[in-house]
Design a protein around this motif. Structure first.
Motif, PDB file in Angstrom:
ATOM      1  N   SER A 182     -39.120 -12.910  42.113  1.00  0.00           N
ATOM      2  CA  SER A 182     -40.573 -12.713  42.080  1.00  0.00           C
ATOM      3  C   SER A 182     -40.999 -11.952  40.823  1.00  0.00           C
ATOM      4  O   SER A 182     -42.046 -12.259  40.232  1.00  0.00           O
ATOM      5  CB  SER A 182     -41.034 -11.972  43.334  1.00  0.00           C
ATOM      6  N   ARG A 183     -40.185 -10.988  40.413  1.00  0.00           N
ATOM      7  CA  ARG A 183     -40.513 -10.239  39.184  1.00  0.00           C
ATOM      8  C   ARG A 183     -40.464 -11.133  37.953  1.00  0.00           C
ATOM      9  O   ARG A 183     -41.138 -10.872  36.960  1.00  0.00           O
ATOM     10  CB  ARG A 183     -39.567  -9.049  39.022  1.00  0.00           C
ATOM     11  N   LYS A 184     -39.643 -12.185  38.021  1.00  0.00           N
ATOM     12  CA  LYS A 184     -39.572 -13.141  36.920  1.00  0.00           C
ATOM     13  C   LYS A 184     -40.633 -14.234  37.031  1.00  0.00           C
ATOM     14  O   LYS A 184     -40.686 -15.136  36.185  1.00  0.00           O
ATOM     15  CB  LYS A 184     -38.179 -13.796  36.891  1.00  0.00           C
ATOM     16  N   GLY A 185     -41.450 -14.183  38.083  1.00  0.00           N
ATOM     17  CA  GLY A 185     -42.464 -15.207  38.283  1.00  0.00           C
ATOM     18  C   GLY A 185     -41.925 -16.488  38.875  1.00  0.00           C
ATOM     19  O   GLY A 185     -42.553 -17.550  38.753  1.00  0.00           O
ATOM     20  N   ILE A 186     -40.767 -16.416  39.528  1.00  0.00           N
ATOM     21  CA  ILE A 186     -40.125 -17.581  40.139  1.00  0.00           C
ATOM     22  C   ILE A 186     -40.252 -17.490  41.652  1.00  0.00           C
ATOM     23  O   ILE A 186     -39.908 -16.470  42.253  1.00  0.00           O
ATOM     24  CB  ILE A 186     -38.634 -17.667  39.736  1.00  0.00           C
ATOM     25  N   THR A 187     -40.738 -18.553  42.263  1.00  0.00           N
ATOM     26  CA  THR A 187     -40.884 -18.585  43.716  1.00  0.00           C
ATOM     27  C   THR A 187     -39.566 -19.005  44.360  1.00  0.00           C
ATOM     28  O   THR A 187     -39.068 -20.101  44.082  1.00  0.00           O
ATOM     29  CB  THR A 187     -41.985 -19.575  44.131  1.00  0.00           C
ATOM     30  N   PRO A 188     -38.967 -18.187  45.213  1.00  0.00           N
ATOM     31  CA  PRO A 188     -37.711 -18.582  45.873  1.00  0.00           C
ATOM     32  C   PRO A 188     -37.958 -19.607  46.977  1.00  0.00           C
ATOM     33  O   PRO A 188     -38.843 -19.431  47.811  1.00  0.00           O
ATOM     34  CB  PRO A 188     -37.183 -17.267  46.440  1.00  0.00           C
ATOM     35  N   CYS A 189     -37.184 -20.671  46.944  1.00  0.00           N
ATOM     36  CA  CYS A 189     -37.212 -21.667  48.021  1.00  0.00           C
ATOM     37  C   CYS A 189     -35.854 -21.598  48.708  1.00  0.00           C
ATOM     38  O   CYS A 189     -34.956 -22.407  48.450  1.00  0.00           O
ATOM     39  CB  CYS A 189     -37.489 -23.059  47.456  1.00  0.00           C
ATOM     40  N   ILE A 190     -35.709 -20.599  49.566  1.00  0.00           N
ATOM     41  CA  ILE A 190     -34.425 -20.278  50.184  1.00  0.00           C
ATOM     42  C   ILE A 190     -34.635 -20.113  51.692  1.00  0.00           C
ATOM     43  O   ILE A 190     -35.442 -19.261  52.108  1.00  0.00           O
ATOM     44  CB  ILE A 190     -33.843 -18.980  49.603  1.00  0.00           C
ATOM     45  N   PRO A 191     -33.968 -20.877  52.511  1.00  0.00           N
ATOM     46  CA  PRO A 191     -34.099 -20.665  53.962  1.00  0.00           C
ATOM     47  C   PRO A 191     -33.508 -19.327  54.378  1.00  0.00           C
ATOM     48  O   PRO A 191     -32.571 -18.817  53.741  1.00  0.00           O
ATOM     49  CB  PRO A 191     -33.304 -21.835  54.556  1.00  0.00           C
ATOM     50  N   GLY A 192     -34.047 -18.730  55.421  1.00  0.00           N
ATOM     51  CA  GLY A 192     -33.582 -17.436  55.876  1.00  0.00           C
ATOM     52  C   GLY A 192     -32.309 -17.530  56.698  1.00  0.00           C
ATOM     53  O   GLY A 192     -32.005 -18.557  57.305  1.00  0.00           O
ATOM     54  N   ARG A 193     -31.568 -16.440  56.709  1.00  0.00           N
ATOM     55  CA  ARG A 193     -30.366 -16.378  57.543  1.00  0.00           C
ATOM     56  C   ARG A 193     -30.769 -16.382  59.017  1.00  0.00           C
ATOM     57  O   ARG A 193     -31.866 -15.971  59.391  1.00  0.00           O
ATOM     58  CB  ARG A 193     -29.567 -15.113  57.227  1.00  0.00           C
ATOM     59  N   HIS A 194     -29.845 -16.831  59.859  1.00  0.00           N
ATOM     60  CA  HIS A 194     -30.122 -16.886  61.301  1.00  0.00           C
ATOM     61  C   HIS A 194     -30.293 -15.488  61.897  1.00  0.00           C
ATOM     62  O   HIS A 194     -30.925 -15.331  62.950  1.00  0.00           O
ATOM     63  CB  HIS A 194     -28.995 -17.627  62.023  1.00  0.00           C
ATOM     64  N   SER A 195     -29.738 -14.479  61.217  1.00  0.00           N
ATOM     65  CA  SER A 195     -29.814 -13.126  61.739  1.00  0.00           C
ATOM     66  C   SER A 195     -31.152 -12.457  61.437  1.00  0.00           C
ATOM     67  O   SER A 195     -31.418 -11.365  61.943  1.00  0.00           O
ATOM     68  CB  SER A 195     -28.681 -12.274  61.151  1.00  0.00           C
ATOM     69  N   LYS A 204     -39.880 -27.068  52.814  1.00  0.00           N
ATOM     70  CA  LYS A 204     -38.737 -27.885  53.232  1.00  0.00           C
ATOM     71  C   LYS A 204     -38.635 -29.191  52.449  1.00  0.00           C
ATOM     72  O   LYS A 204     -37.538 -29.724  52.256  1.00  0.00           O
ATOM     73  CB  LYS A 204     -38.833 -28.177  54.730  1.00  0.00           C
ATOM     74  N   GLU A 205     -39.765 -29.739  52.009  1.00  0.00           N
ATOM     75  CA  GLU A 205     -39.725 -30.965  51.225  1.00  0.00           C
ATOM     76  C   GLU A 205     -39.098 -30.719  49.854  1.00  0.00           C
ATOM     77  O   GLU A 205     -38.306 -31.521  49.365  1.00  0.00           O
ATOM     78  CB  GLU A 205     -41.140 -31.534  51.074  1.00  0.00           C
ATOM     79  N   VAL A 206     -39.471 -29.608  49.234  1.00  0.00           N
ATOM     80  CA  VAL A 206     -38.881 -29.256  47.939  1.00  0.00           C
ATOM     81  C   VAL A 206     -37.396 -28.946  48.105  1.00  0.00           C
ATOM     82  O   VAL A 206     -36.567 -29.318  47.261  1.00  0.00           O
ATOM     83  CB  VAL A 206     -39.625 -28.048  47.324  1.00  0.00           C
ATOM     84  N   TYR A 207     -37.038 -28.308  49.209  1.00  0.00           N
ATOM     85  CA  TYR A 207     -35.647 -27.909  49.433  1.00  0.00           C
ATOM     86  C   TYR A 207     -34.712 -29.120  49.505  1.00  0.00           C
ATOM     87  O   TYR A 207     -33.523 -29.009  49.206  1.00  0.00           O
ATOM     88  CB  TYR A 207     -35.552 -27.101  50.730  1.00  0.00           C
ATOM     89  N   LYS A 208     -35.248 -30.275  49.853  1.00  0.00           N
ATOM     90  CA  LYS A 208     -34.422 -31.487  49.938  1.00  0.00           C
ATOM     91  C   LYS A 208     -33.845 -31.886  48.587  1.00  0.00           C
ATOM     92  O   LYS A 208     -32.874 -32.651  48.521  1.00  0.00           O
ATOM     93  CB  LYS A 208     -35.239 -32.639  50.514  1.00  0.00           C
ATOM     94  N   GLN A 209     -34.422 -31.376  47.498  1.00  0.00           N
ATOM     95  CA  GLN A 209     -33.934 -31.721  46.167  1.00  0.00           C
ATOM     96  C   GLN A 209     -32.659 -30.955  45.790  1.00  0.00           C
ATOM     97  O   GLN A 209     -32.059 -31.216  44.739  1.00  0.00           O
ATOM     98  CB  GLN A 209     -35.030 -31.440  45.132  1.00  0.00           C
TER      99      GLN A 209
END
Length: 251
Positions: A182-195, A204-209
């Protein structure tokens, strides 16, 4: 009859300007020698089994080792990545590369890390990589197989170019990593851990790439001396990875 590989004149012209200058006796034909090095790495051969058409195998071996120590292939890879231009999407992931017994039979003590570790799969190295939206690698980091993905991400963090978003699997779900992006201006597209108690929202559509970085690893592992590490020295093995990436994705 075996099919030999040769770089085209256009391909060798793109990288020849980064080769060290020869001193004294003129150097043996660069196109033939570099093509022979690529052939050995791609087919997983011992240097002594290189086809005679490429010249003496000791010339191939000595050239590869000497240029690896000088960081020639690493520099060529970095220059070609820089020439490739900007990207709007990044992907980060890791893969394990099994270490052959010839690489794993090492002294435990030494001035430089061999980047070989022990996991449930045996002795191996771990390759951390960042690629763009087209699946072209932008940066690599080699570590022991037991090293956490977080440590590789921390090393690669400073090398990340400007982008809109970064895709990664839930192994990279850490608050510090999300905040750094976020400090670099990049949006993380990362699913969260189950915990996680609070679900993480991501596209989720972008994550398919994200499959493109898996394809990139698969193409690198088509080169047998990459999929199976025979080189004892980490810098030599890393040079082989950079050379494979140059040939597959950039020239």
């Amino acid at each position: 009859m075996k099919e030999l590989f040769y770089l085209s004149h256009e391909q060798i012209a793109r990288i020849k300007r980064y080769f060290p200058r020869s001193h004294g006796i003129p150097r043996v034909d660069d196109r033939r020698v570099v093509s022979g090095i690529i052939y050995v790495i791609k087919h997983g051969l011992q240097w002594k089994d290189a086809p005679r058409e490429y010249g003496p195998y000791k010339t191939l071996y000595n050239r590869f080792i000497r240029w690896s120590r000088l960081g020639v292939f690493n520099r060529i890879f970095a220059e070609l990545v820089e020439q490739n231009g900007s990207t709007t999407r990044l992907m980060i992931d890791t893969t394990h590369l099994k270490a052959h017994r010839t690489a794993a039979s090492l002294l435990k003590k030494g001035a430089f890390s061999r980047c070989i570790g022990r996991t449930k799969g045996g002795l191996n190295s771990k390759l951390h990589a960042v690629c763009n939206a087209f699946g072209q690698p932008l940066a690599f980091h080699l570590s022991g197989g037991q090293v956490s993905d977080y440590k590789g991400a921390a090393v690669l963090l400073d090398t990340l170019p400007q982008a809109r978003e970064l895709l990664a699997d839930r192994g990279y779900d850490a608050d510090w990593f999300r905040h750094a992006l976020s400090r670099k201006g990049i949006t993380p597209c990362i699913p969260g851990r189950h915990s996680r108690k609070t679900p993480v929202v991501y596209d989720k559509e972008v994550y398919k790439q994200r499959h493109k970085i898996e394809i990139m690893f698969g193409r690198l592992k088509d080169w047998r001396r990459i999929a199976m590490r025979y080189d004892r020295c980490a810098h030599t093995f890393f040079s082989a990875i950079c050379l494979a990436a140059i040939v597959i994705f950039y020239i």
